[in-house]
Design an enzyme around this catalytic site. Structure first.
Site, mmCIF file in Angstrom:
data_model
loop_
_atom_site.group_PDB
_atom_site.id
_atom_site.type_symbol
_atom_site.label_atom_id
_atom_site.label_comp_id
_atom_site.label_asym_id
_atom_site.label_seq_id
_atom_site.Cartn_x
_atom_site.Cartn_y
_atom_site.Cartn_z
ATOM 1 N N TRP A 102 0.825 -1.212 0.000
ATOM 2 C CA TRP A 102 0.000 0.000 0.000
ATOM 3 C C TRP A 102 0.855 1.258 0.000
ATOM 4 O O TRP A 102 0.568 2.218 -0.723
ATOM 5 C CB TRP A 102 -0.967 -0.012 1.187
ATOM 6 C CG TRP A 102 -1.943 -1.127 1.051
ATOM 7 C CD1 TRP A 102 -1.984 -2.285 1.763
ATOM 8 C CD2 TRP A 102 -2.985 -1.232 0.069
ATOM 9 N NE1 TRP A 102 -2.988 -3.097 1.305
ATOM 10 C CE2 TRP A 102 -3.616 -2.484 0.266
ATOM 11 C CE3 TRP A 102 -3.448 -0.410 -0.954
ATOM 12 C CZ2 TRP A 102 -4.684 -2.923 -0.516
ATOM 13 C CZ3 TRP A 102 -4.516 -0.831 -1.733
ATOM 14 C CH2 TRP A 102 -5.121 -2.071 -1.515
ATOM 15 N N ASP A 171 -1.563 6.663 6.448
ATOM 16 C CA ASP A 171 -2.684 5.842 5.997
ATOM 17 C C ASP A 171 -2.908 4.786 7.071
ATOM 18 O O ASP A 171 -2.106 3.866 7.229
ATOM 19 C CB ASP A 171 -2.343 5.201 4.648
ATOM 20 C CG ASP A 171 -3.405 4.198 4.202
ATOM 21 O OD1 ASP A 171 -4.399 3.991 4.928
ATOM 22 O OD2 ASP A 171 -3.233 3.616 3.108
ATOM 23 N N LYS A 195 -12.317 -1.722 6.637
ATOM 24 C CA LYS A 195 -11.644 -2.663 7.528
ATOM 25 C C LYS A 195 -12.111 -2.443 8.971
ATOM 26 O O LYS A 195 -12.809 -3.278 9.525
ATOM 27 C CB LYS A 195 -10.135 -2.532 7.371
ATOM 28 C CG LYS A 195 -9.699 -2.859 5.923
ATOM 29 C CD LYS A 195 -8.284 -2.441 5.635
ATOM 30 C CE LYS A 195 -7.976 -2.368 4.145
ATOM 31 N NZ LYS A 195 -8.032 -3.650 3.442
#
Lengths: 359, 359
Positions: A102, A171, A195
Site C-alpha cells: 500500500w 494511511d 476494515k
C-alpha cells in the site's frame, strides 16, 4: 442464519450488533418513515447523524479542535492522490517510507504527480520488515512524511509513529481505531472504511486545520480538503449510508470500552495466534516479532503444497477468506476490531485438527 | 412502522421491495453467512453479483456489446471532471449545453480544466427553458456534446437526445431508467445513483469502448475509464454495498416491466400532477410544457407567503421534503421511478385540502 468467521482483509467482517441495528433501522430510520439511504444529505436528520458520528469519533480518538474530520467518497487509494495534491509542491514533495504494497502504491501515485521523494523502502526484504528510521533519507525539504501504519499484505505494522520532525501523514486504513494514537503527532490521518470503520466507499480524513490550503484552479473542488472542510464534506452528495454505518461502528466501539479496550482485545487476539504459530513445527509466520501486525497475520504451512487443501477445508468449516495475497502465498488471518476472540480460537482449533490429519 | 412519501430530489425514495430485500439479506447474503458489506470485492460471490447486476442493466437499457459499463465511486459531480479528462484535449474541448444548475456545474469544472466550450445556455430564462438546438454555437472542433438530460432544480428535461452530430455525453443522474433511451446514440451516459439507481456514493458510467483512451501519466488511474474498464471497476475497493443496492433496483425495475413500463408510469404520474397544477388558480408551475420534467416538478403558490406553511403542514402529513431549491423557491415534487402514483394522489389531495383552508 449461521454467521461464519470472515477473515477477509477488506471489505472485512463487521460487528454483529452493527449489522443488526442497520437491519432493524433499514426501512425506518429512527421514526422518520424513511431509510437512511433515502434521507437528504441537506436535511436536519442527516446533519444530526453526521454531527453525532463526528463527535463520537472525536471522543474515541481524542481528536483536538484544531483538526477537521472529513468523510469523503472513495477509499484510501483516492486519497493517495489527494494527499500530495493538498500538501506538496514540486519544490517541496512528500517523503515516503515504503514498507509494503500500500505504501508503494501511495508513493507511486504521488511520484506520477511529480510530488514524491522515496525516503526508504523495505522491498528488498519482501516487505517483511520496516526500514529503520535512522536510515531514512530525509535530505531536502519535504512537505510531509507519509507512511502506512499497517500493511495488510505482508502483515507488518509500525509499533509507534515515527519521530522524524516532518508533519506525519499516515494511511491507517487497516488499523485505525484498533489502538490509541496521539493525533497531535500527525498532520493527516486517513483511512478507507472497509476494515475497521464500516463499509467500502468512504474514507475518513483527519487533517490539522493549519495544513488546509487553496489548490490550483485546475484541481476539482471535490479533491480539495479545504473546500470539503468548508462544506462539511458535502460539496456534493456524499456516501450517506456508508457514513451512517461508520457512525454505528463508532458507537459500538464506544460501547465496548473505546480504543483502549480494542487495543487490549486486539493484542490478546494477535498474541494468541502468534504464540500458536511460534510453537508450531507445521505452521510459520515469517515476520520478525518487532514488525508483526496485530491486524493481519499471514502464515504458511511448512509443506506449502498443503495450502490449497487448508484453505478449502477452512472455508467449508466456516473460516472464510483465509487465502493469503498472491504476492505472499499461503494464508492470512485478518483480525480487525470486529473479529471476536472466538474466531481466533476456532481458527486455532481448526489448524490443530488440520495438522493432526495432514501432519 | 409507517413509511412516508418522500419527495426528496436525492438521495431519493427507494422501492419498498428493494429495502425489504436489503433488510432481509443484511446479515446473511444468500447463504454465505456474511453481509454483502463484508464480502471481498475479489471473491467469486461478488463477481457473480456484479455480473448479474451488469447483465440486468444491459437488458434494461439494451446496452450494445461495444459499450462498457462502469460502477465508480463518487457521484455525477466526480464525473464532471472525469468526462473532459477522459475525452477532451485543449485543442478539442467538450461542448456544453447549459440548461440548469447541474449542466452549469459540469461546464464550470470542465472550464477550470481548460477543456470546455459553452455551446448554449438558458440561464437568462432562469433555466426555465432548454436552448433551441439550431441556436447552439458549435463552430469549431469538439470532442463531445455534453448535456444534462433532466435538470432537477428548475425541472426541465430534454424530450429527446440532441442530433448535433458530435458524440453525445449525457448526465442522466435524475432520469436514467425512467424511460427508454437509444444507447447507440451516445458516446457516454453517466448517472449518480441516488435518484433512480439506489444509494449515494456510486455512479454508473456507460462508455462506448472506442472512446476509451490512455490518459497522461499525472492523471491517477482511478480517474481513467480505460483502466477502470480493464479492471472491472475494481482497481481499488469499490462501494460494494451501493453496487449491490443498484442490482436490487435493476431487478425491481425488470420485475415491474422494464423501462418502458417505468416510462408509462412516470408519464402518468407527471401528467396527473401537471394537470392539477394547470387547472389551479392557487398553484402554478412556470415551465413551458415542452420542457417540463417528468422527474422533478417545482410548483409555487400564487401567494408565495404561504410556502412555509404549506411545506410544514405537508411534512406533518407524511409528504416529506417538498421544499424547493432555494434558487427557485416554493415547492418541488421529485417523483422518480420509486415514487408510486399513490404518492402523487396523496400530494394532490393535500394540495386541495390546503387550498380549501388557505385559499
Amino acid at each position: 442464519m449461521t454467521r461464519i468467521f470472515n477473515f477477509c482483509a477488506g471489505p472485512a467482517t463487521l460487528p454483529l450488533p452493527v449489522l443488526e441495528r442497520a437491519r432493524d433501522e433499514l426501512l425506518d430510520y429512527r421514526g422518520t418513515g424513511m431509510s437512511v439511504m433515502e434521507i437528504s444529505h441537506r436535511s436536519s436528520t442527516f446533519d444530526e447523524m453526521a454531527n453525532q458520528t463526528e463527535a463520537c469519533l472525536r471522543r474515541l480518538m481524542s481528536i483536538p479542535d484544531d483538526y477537521t474530520v472529513l468523510f469523503l467518497a472513495g477509499g484510501a487509494t483516492t486519497q493517495f492522490a489527494q494527499v500530495p495534491l493538498n500538501l506538496a509542491d514540486p519544490q517541496r514533495p512528500g517523503a515516503y517510507v515504503v514498507d509494503g504494497s500500500w505504501s508503494k502504491k501511495a508513493h507511486g501515485i504521488a511520484a506520477r504527480l511529480g510530488l514524491a521523494h522515496l525516503a526508504a523502502s523495505s522491498e528488498d526484504t519482501g516487505f517483511r520488515t520496516i526500514p529503520a528510521e535512522q536510515e531514512w533519507n530525509l535530505d531536502g525539504e519535504f512537505a510531509y512524511l507519509h507512511y502506512v501504519s499497517n500493511e495488510t499484505i505482508s502483515g507488518v505494522q509500525f509499533a509507534q509513529p515515527p519521530e522524524c520532525g516532518l508533519p506525519l501523514v499516515a494511511d491507517m486504513s487497516s488499523d485505525i481505531l484498533s489502538r490509541p494514537v496521539e493525533v497531535e503527532k500527525f498532520g493527516v490521518i486517513y483511512a478507507g472504511a472497509q476494515k475497521n470503520v464500516g463499509q467500502a466507499g468512504i474514507a475518513l480524513v483527519v487533517v490539522k486545520k493549519d495544513l488546509l490550503r487553496d489548490l490550483p484552479t485546475e484541481i476539482p473542488d471535490l479533491q480539495s480538503w479545504k473546500v470539503q472542510h468548508e462544506q462539511g464534506s458535502r460539496l456534493n452528495t456524499p456516501p450517506t449510508y456508508a457514513w451512517y454505518i461508520a457512525g454505528l461502528v463508532f458507537d459500538w466501539i464506544e460501547t465496548q470500552g473505546g480504543v483502549e479496550r480494542m487495543a487490549e482485545l486486539n493484542q490478546h487476539k494477535a498474541q494468541t495466534l502468534y504464540s500458536f504459530l511460534d510453537q508450531s513445527q507445521f505452521y510459520r509466520n515469517e515476520i520478525p516479532a518487532e514488525f508483526r501486525s496485530h491486524m493481519n497475520i499471514p502464515f504458511q504451512i511448512v509443506d506449502e503444497s498443503l495450502h490449497p487443501q487448508f484453505i478449502a477445508e477452512a472455508e467449508a468449516a466456516g473460516l472464510s477468506s483465509l487465502k493469503g495475497h498472491r504476492s505472499v502465498g499461503g494464508m492470512r488471518a485478518s483480525i480487525y476490531n470486529a473479529m471476536p476472540i472466538d474466531g481466533i480460537l476456532a481458527l486455532i482449533d481448526f489448524m490443530r485438527d488440520f495438522e493432526s490429519r495432514a501432519g
